[in-house]
Design an enzyme around this catalytic site. Structure first.
Site, PDB file in Angstrom:
ATOM      1  N   LYS A 172       1.054  -0.999  -0.076  1.00 14.95           N
ATOM      2  CA  LYS A 172       0.087   0.269   0.239  1.00 14.95           C
ATOM      3  C   LYS A 172       0.594   1.269  -0.304  1.00 14.95           C
ATOM      4  O   LYS A 172       0.405   2.527  -0.607  1.00 14.95           O
ATOM      5  CB  LYS A 172      -1.215  -0.197   1.604  1.00 14.95           C
ATOM      6  N   LYS A 175      -5.374 -10.237  -6.605  1.00 17.60           N
ATOM      7  CA  LYS A 175      -6.692  -9.750  -5.144  1.00 17.60           C
ATOM      8  C   LYS A 175      -7.395  -9.011  -5.951  1.00 17.60           C
ATOM      9  O   LYS A 175      -6.855  -7.877  -6.888  1.00 17.60           O
ATOM     10  CB  LYS A 175      -5.639  -9.580  -4.335  1.00 17.60           C
ATOM     11  N   LYS A 197     -10.778  -3.149  -4.121  1.00 18.13           N
ATOM     12  CA  LYS A 197     -11.206  -1.789  -3.857  1.00 18.13           C
ATOM     13  C   LYS A 197     -10.179  -0.968  -4.933  1.00 18.13           C
ATOM     14  O   LYS A 197     -10.896  -0.152  -5.364  1.00 18.13           O
ATOM     15  CB  LYS A 197     -11.404  -1.288  -2.801  1.00 18.13           C
TER      16      LYS A 197
HETATM   17  N1  AQP Z   1      -9.795 -10.388  -2.817  1.00 17.45           N
HETATM   18  C1  AQP Z   1     -10.736 -10.643  -2.210  1.00 17.45           C
HETATM   19  N2  AQP Z   1     -10.500 -11.922  -1.869  1.00 17.45           N
HETATM   20  C2  AQP Z   1     -10.582 -13.003  -0.317  1.00 17.45           C
HETATM   21  N3  AQP Z   1     -11.232 -12.191   0.998  1.00 17.45           N
HETATM   22  C3  AQP Z   1     -11.131 -10.698   0.656  1.00 17.45           C
HETATM   23  N4  AQP Z   1     -11.150  -9.336   1.240  1.00 17.45           N
HETATM   24  C4  AQP Z   1     -10.431  -8.399   0.935  1.00 17.45           C
HETATM   25  N5  AQP Z   1     -10.801  -8.473  -0.636  1.00 17.45           N
HETATM   26  C5  AQP Z   1     -10.334  -9.704  -0.848  1.00 17.45           C
HETATM   27  C6  AQP Z   1     -10.875  -9.839   2.824  1.00 17.45           C
HETATM   28  O1  AQP Z   1     -12.502  -8.719   3.343  1.00 17.45           O
HETATM   29  C7  AQP Z   1     -12.114  -8.011   4.292  1.00 17.45           C
HETATM   30  C8  AQP Z   1     -12.377  -6.822   4.213  1.00 17.45           C
HETATM   31  O2  AQP Z   1     -11.624  -6.176   3.740  1.00 17.45           O
HETATM   32  P1  AQP Z   1     -11.369  -4.445   3.832  1.00 17.45           P
HETATM   33  O3  AQP Z   1     -11.884  -3.776   4.061  1.00 17.45           O
HETATM   34  O4  AQP Z   1     -10.766  -4.414   5.212  1.00 17.45           O
HETATM   35  O5  AQP Z   1      -9.515  -4.564   3.847  1.00 17.45           O
HETATM   36  P2  AQP Z   1      -8.748  -4.759   2.325  1.00 17.45           P
HETATM   37  O6  AQP Z   1      -8.356  -6.202   2.466  1.00 17.45           O
HETATM   38  O7  AQP Z   1      -8.040  -3.993   2.209  1.00 17.45           O
HETATM   39  O8  AQP Z   1      -9.634  -4.382   1.243  1.00 17.45           O
HETATM   40  P3  AQP Z   1      -9.422  -4.620  -0.177  1.00 17.45           P
HETATM   41  O9  AQP Z   1     -10.686  -4.666  -1.472  1.00 17.45           O
HETATM   42  O10 AQP Z   1      -8.281  -5.242  -1.456  1.00 17.45           O
HETATM   43  O11 AQP Z   1      -9.037  -2.830  -0.092  1.00 17.45           O
HETATM   44  P4  AQP Z   1      -8.154  -2.549  -0.864  1.00 17.45           P
HETATM   45  O12 AQP Z   1      -8.150  -2.421  -2.801  1.00 17.45           O
HETATM   46  O13 AQP Z   1      -7.847  -0.891  -0.263  1.00 17.45           O
HETATM   47  O14 AQP Z   1      -6.520  -2.950  -0.415  1.00 17.45           O
HETATM   48  C9  AQP Z   1     -10.610  -8.768   4.995  1.00 17.45           C
HETATM   49  O15 AQP Z   1     -11.248  -9.952   5.660  1.00 17.45           O
HETATM   50  C10 AQP Z   1     -10.553  -8.965   3.724  1.00 17.45           C
HETATM   51  O16 AQP Z   1      -9.424 -10.080   3.973  1.00 17.45           O
END
Ligand code: AQP
Length: 350
Positions: A118, A211, A214
């Protein structure tokens, strides 16, 4: 010491919730309600660790906080039986983070891969909060002395850090924990990650090695929970695949990340195993499988999107859920914080 089993997990209000968040986390949140007392948190303090344009500034943050709350309820979380709230309403999260900052080691945080991803190349310019994110996450969980944490695969390393922090706190303050009568030397449980189901790591629809996230610049890389049927159909039909037909057995998915991902999504949404899905679709072309996947995605997600729309149109109701949840969370947190202060040697009762 036997700990009461309690589930805690959080989701960041940083924009569009997607199928990865749903299958990797929220579906399991819903399941765990049947067997555990659960606390589900919209982690708004985590959201602000990124630059303001990522989380949309104050209005964007408030909107996304209500949207994630609506998604929890629409997916089937019962905020009356369990606790749903936003993190910033309970000051114990920040307070326990400070104590844990003094327990965690810089070397531990330096190993966190999510920070490296990040922060990117401009690490000097990343916020201190982003670096400290895993310590805040440990505090989120341990403030409620939670024993089980349903998360996607990407959070595994952070969970291990939370266990290390709990263990080091218990070791550093073991004598005090015994003297103050808060246990036989174990005050914080070592929380168990619950990384279960066929979709613990949902991948991008554009690149099966990345992965679903968002923050991906391409909206075609993910299915958002609020996408309508036409958008879902377009995204699935455009999803990257390879020229081979689908294999009939699971081992045929090896080295075919895009096929593996789509079959995994189908399996998770239909509550079947990948092997079972391949028994039905193996040997066929992707086009037929994609049509079935569109149908399934729409059938599963449209009711959630509809309910989210209804709920977000009533922000007063959503806010009342968060306030009520925060009141109940605060009562549990207050006990942990008073005990923690006593154990550390901070004078005074609150
Ligand atoms: N691709 C994924 N597959 C399975 N689980 C996922 N999670 C996120 N992406 C996937 C799970 O969703 C929960 C909440 O995630 P979060 O919003 O706290 O943050 P994150 O993991 O940073 O989500 P993103 O979409 O990947 O955001 P960005 O793009 O900002 O990095 C967690 O339990 C996570 O494991």
């Amino acid at each position: 010491m036997a700990f009461v089993e309690r589930v805690f997990s959080g989701v960041q209000p940083t924009g569009n919730l997607h199928l990865g968040n749903y299958l990797g986390a929220i579906v399991n949140f819903v399941k765990m309600q049947e067997t555990h007392n659960c606390i589900y948190c919209v982690v708004d303090m985590h959201a602000i660790t990124m630059p303001t344009d990522v989380w949309g500034g104050p209005e964007g943050l408030a909107r996304a906080t209500r949207e994630v709350t609506a998604a929890f309820i629409a997916a089937g979380i019962d905020p009356k039986k369990h606790i749903v709230f936003n993190q910033s309403q309970v000051s114990g999260h920040a307070e326990l983070t400070w104590i844990f900052n003094c327990v965690a080691r810089v070397g531990w945080l330096n190993r966190m891969t999510q920070f490296k991803e990040k922060a990117g190349k401009d690490r000097e310019n990343a916020s201190v909060g982003l670096y400290d994110y895993p310590v805040l996450m440990a505090a989120d969980i341990l403030l409620y002395r939670a024993t089980h944490v349903p998360v996607g695969e990407d959070q595994k390393q952070h969970l291990e850090l939370a266990r290390d922090i709990a263990q080091k706190f218990n070791n550093d303050f073991g004598d005090s924990i015994r003297k103050t009568g808060f246990g036989d030397g174990l005050f914080f449980p070592l929380p168990e990650p619950m990384i279960t189901g066929p979709a613990t790591r949902v991948m991008s629809l554009r690149d099966g090695t990345k992965k679903m996230s968002k923050s991906d610049a391409s909206d075609y890389s993910r299915i958002n929970l609020t996408d309508d049927a036409d958008t879902i159909a377009q995204k699935v039909r455009k999803a990257k695949t390879d020229p081979e037909p689908l294999p009939s057995e699971e081992k045929g998915l090896e080295a075919r990340p895009e096929a593996d991902n789509l079959v995994g999504i189908y399996a998770a949404l239909s509550n079947r195993s990948k092997a079972d899905v391949l028994r039905e679709f193996g040997g066929g072309q992707f086009s037929g499988f994609k049509n079935a996947l569109v149908e399934l995605c729409v059938a599963k997600l449209a009711p959630i999107a509809g309910e989210m729309k209804r709920l977000t149109a009533d922000p007063a109701y959503v806010d009342s859920v968060l306030v009520d949840g925060a009141d109940r969370a605060r009562a549990i947190a207050a006990e942990t914080m008073q005990a923690t202060r006593d154990i550390v040697g901070f004078i005074g009762k609150r």
